[in-house]
Design a protein around this motif. Structure first.
Motif, PDB file in Angstrom:
ATOM      1  N   LEU A  69       8.336   4.327  -0.045  1.00 13.30           N
ATOM      2  CA  LEU A  69       9.195   3.011   0.261  1.00 13.30           C
ATOM      3  C   LEU A  69      10.633   3.445   0.256  1.00 13.30           C
ATOM      4  CD1 LEU A  69       7.553   0.539  -2.154  1.00 13.30           C
ATOM      5  CD2 LEU A  69       7.948  -0.081   0.379  1.00 13.30           C
ATOM      6  N   GLU A  70      11.096   4.371  -0.693  1.00 19.57           N
ATOM      7  CA  GLU A  70      12.425   5.020  -0.676  1.00 19.57           C
ATOM      8  C   GLU A  70      12.763   5.725   0.872  1.00 19.57           C
ATOM      9  OE1 GLU A  70      13.709   7.331  -4.229  1.00 19.57           O
ATOM     10  OE2 GLU A  70      12.150   6.215  -5.202  1.00 19.57           O
ATOM     11  N   GLY A  78       0.680  -1.263  -0.101  1.00 17.81           N
ATOM     12  CA  GLY A  78      -0.016  -0.052  -0.113  1.00 17.81           C
ATOM     13  C   GLY A  78       0.805   1.265   0.054  1.00 17.81           C
ATOM     14  N   LEU A  79       2.178   1.184   0.151  1.00 16.74           N
ATOM     15  CA  LEU A  79       3.162   2.316  -0.061  1.00 16.74           C
ATOM     16  C   LEU A  79       3.418   2.645  -1.321  1.00 16.74           C
ATOM     17  CD1 LEU A  79       5.372   1.512   2.921  1.00 16.74           C
ATOM     18  CD2 LEU A  79       3.330   3.017   3.127  1.00 16.74           C
ATOM     19  N   SER A  80       3.735   3.880  -1.639  1.00 17.12           N
ATOM     20  CA  SER A  80       3.996   4.500  -2.835  1.00 17.12           C
ATOM     21  C   SER A  80       5.600   4.193  -3.213  1.00 17.12           C
ATOM     22  CB  SER A  80       3.687   6.163  -3.189  1.00 17.12           C
ATOM     23  OG  SER A  80       4.639   6.709  -2.202  1.00 17.12           O
ATOM     24  N   ARG A  82      10.121  -1.737  -8.438  1.00 19.51           N
ATOM     25  CA  ARG A  82       9.102  -2.607  -9.282  1.00 19.51           C
ATOM     26  C   ARG A  82       7.829  -1.537  -9.568  1.00 19.51           C
ATOM     27  NH1 ARG A  82       4.298  -4.787  -8.747  1.00 19.51           N
ATOM     28  NH2 ARG A  82       4.133  -3.911  -6.637  1.00 19.51           N
ATOM     29  N   LYS A  83       7.663  -0.546  -8.474  1.00 18.23           N
ATOM     30  CA  LYS A  83       6.639   0.510  -8.842  1.00 18.23           C
ATOM     31  C   LYS A  83       6.781   1.609  -9.663  1.00 18.23           C
ATOM     32  CE  LYS A  83       3.857  -0.539  -4.569  1.00 18.23           C
ATOM     33  NZ  LYS A  83       3.272   0.096  -3.417  1.00 18.23           N
ATOM     34  N   ASP A  84       8.316   1.863  -9.432  1.00 19.97           N
ATOM     35  CA  ASP A  84       8.546   2.984 -10.467  1.00 19.97           C
ATOM     36  C   ASP A  84      10.157   2.877 -11.060  1.00 19.97           C
ATOM     37  OD1 ASP A  84       9.517   5.393 -11.531  1.00 19.97           O
ATOM     38  OD2 ASP A  84       9.158   6.535  -9.586  1.00 19.97           O
ATOM     39  N   ALA A  99      14.837  -4.786   0.359  1.00 18.58           N
ATOM     40  CA  ALA A  99      13.355  -5.121   0.036  1.00 18.58           C
ATOM     41  C   ALA A  99      12.547  -4.033  -0.301  1.00 18.58           C
ATOM     42  CB  ALA A  99      12.988  -5.798   1.355  1.00 18.58           C
ATOM     43  N   ASP A 100      12.692  -3.106   0.499  1.00 17.26           N
ATOM     44  CA  ASP A 100      11.918  -1.805   0.038  1.00 17.26           C
ATOM     45  C   ASP A 100      12.248  -1.199  -1.358  1.00 17.26           C
ATOM     46  OD1 ASP A 100      10.036  -1.784   2.286  1.00 17.26           O
ATOM     47  OD2 ASP A 100      11.121  -0.218   3.371  1.00 17.26           O
TER      48      ASP A 100
END
Length: 202
Positions: free
Chosen positions: A17-18, A11-13, A42-44, A35-36
């Protein structure tokens, strides 16, 4: 533990995560930071900061091939950022590649008068430490703090290079100087602390 962390990251952007990874990196929880950062990418997959950060974590945990891949991706995404050049130099130095030649090629693509260009020049032997002047930023910091910050970065990269070349005594002195700067906001400060902890266990 890492699997649970990944599940909780859904659920985190990427930006969130960064930021969380930076906290884990500062705590030397590199498994969690990795991991983060992997989930953030993966998301950006256009965040050069995420690739650069994951490269740092890979380097500090001894995975030089992964570190180099991430630093090269960071370079593709943001060629004008020269910090990745310094970290890539360290990873190539540890692998036994011709790191000096590669760093000199990198230096030819930037204005080495702009920070952290002077650090690159010191590592290549083109400038002495006494000739290094701290940058004019952060502008809200005092000149004394900017000087300590510059010394933190310069001492770390020099110390790490000395360590990789086998000069443990000088490396420890330089890494200690990076920590003694007190600039805890900088990744170099935290990385120097990690290296000193690791050396103390050997």
């Amino acid at each position: 533990d890492v699997a649970a962390l990944r599940a909780g990251a859904q659920g985190l952007s990427a930006e969130d995560l960064e930021e969380r990874a930076a906290t884990f990196e500062g705590l030397h929880r590199y498994d969690r930071a990795m991991a983060d950062l992997s989930e953030a990418i993966r998301k950006d997959d256009h965040s050069f900061q995420a690739y650069a950060a994951r490269g740092r974590v890979a380097f500090l945990t001894g995975n030089d091939d992964a570190a180099l891949a991430d630093f090269r991706k960071a370079a593709d995404l943001h060629p004008s950022d020269s910090y990745y050049m310094l970290w890539r130099y360290l990873a190539e130095l540890r692998k036994g590649d011709d790191a000096d030649a590669a760093l000199r090629r990198d230096a030819a693509t930037i204005d080495v008068k702009e920070w952290p260009g002077p650090i690159i020049e010191v590592l290549l032997g083109d400038r002495t430490v006494d000739q290094v002047k701290p940058p004019a930023y952060p502008m809200t910091w005092s000149e004394a703090d900017r000087t300590r910050a510059a010394n933190c970065e310069l001492s770390f990269y020099q110390g790490e290079a000395r360590l990789l070349r086998g000069d443990r005594a000088k490396a420890k002195t330089l890494l200690r100087a990076a920590v003694d700067s007190g600039i805890s906001e900088y990744v170099e400060y935290r990385a120097a602390g990690f290296e000193l902890e690791r050396l103390a266990k050997q």
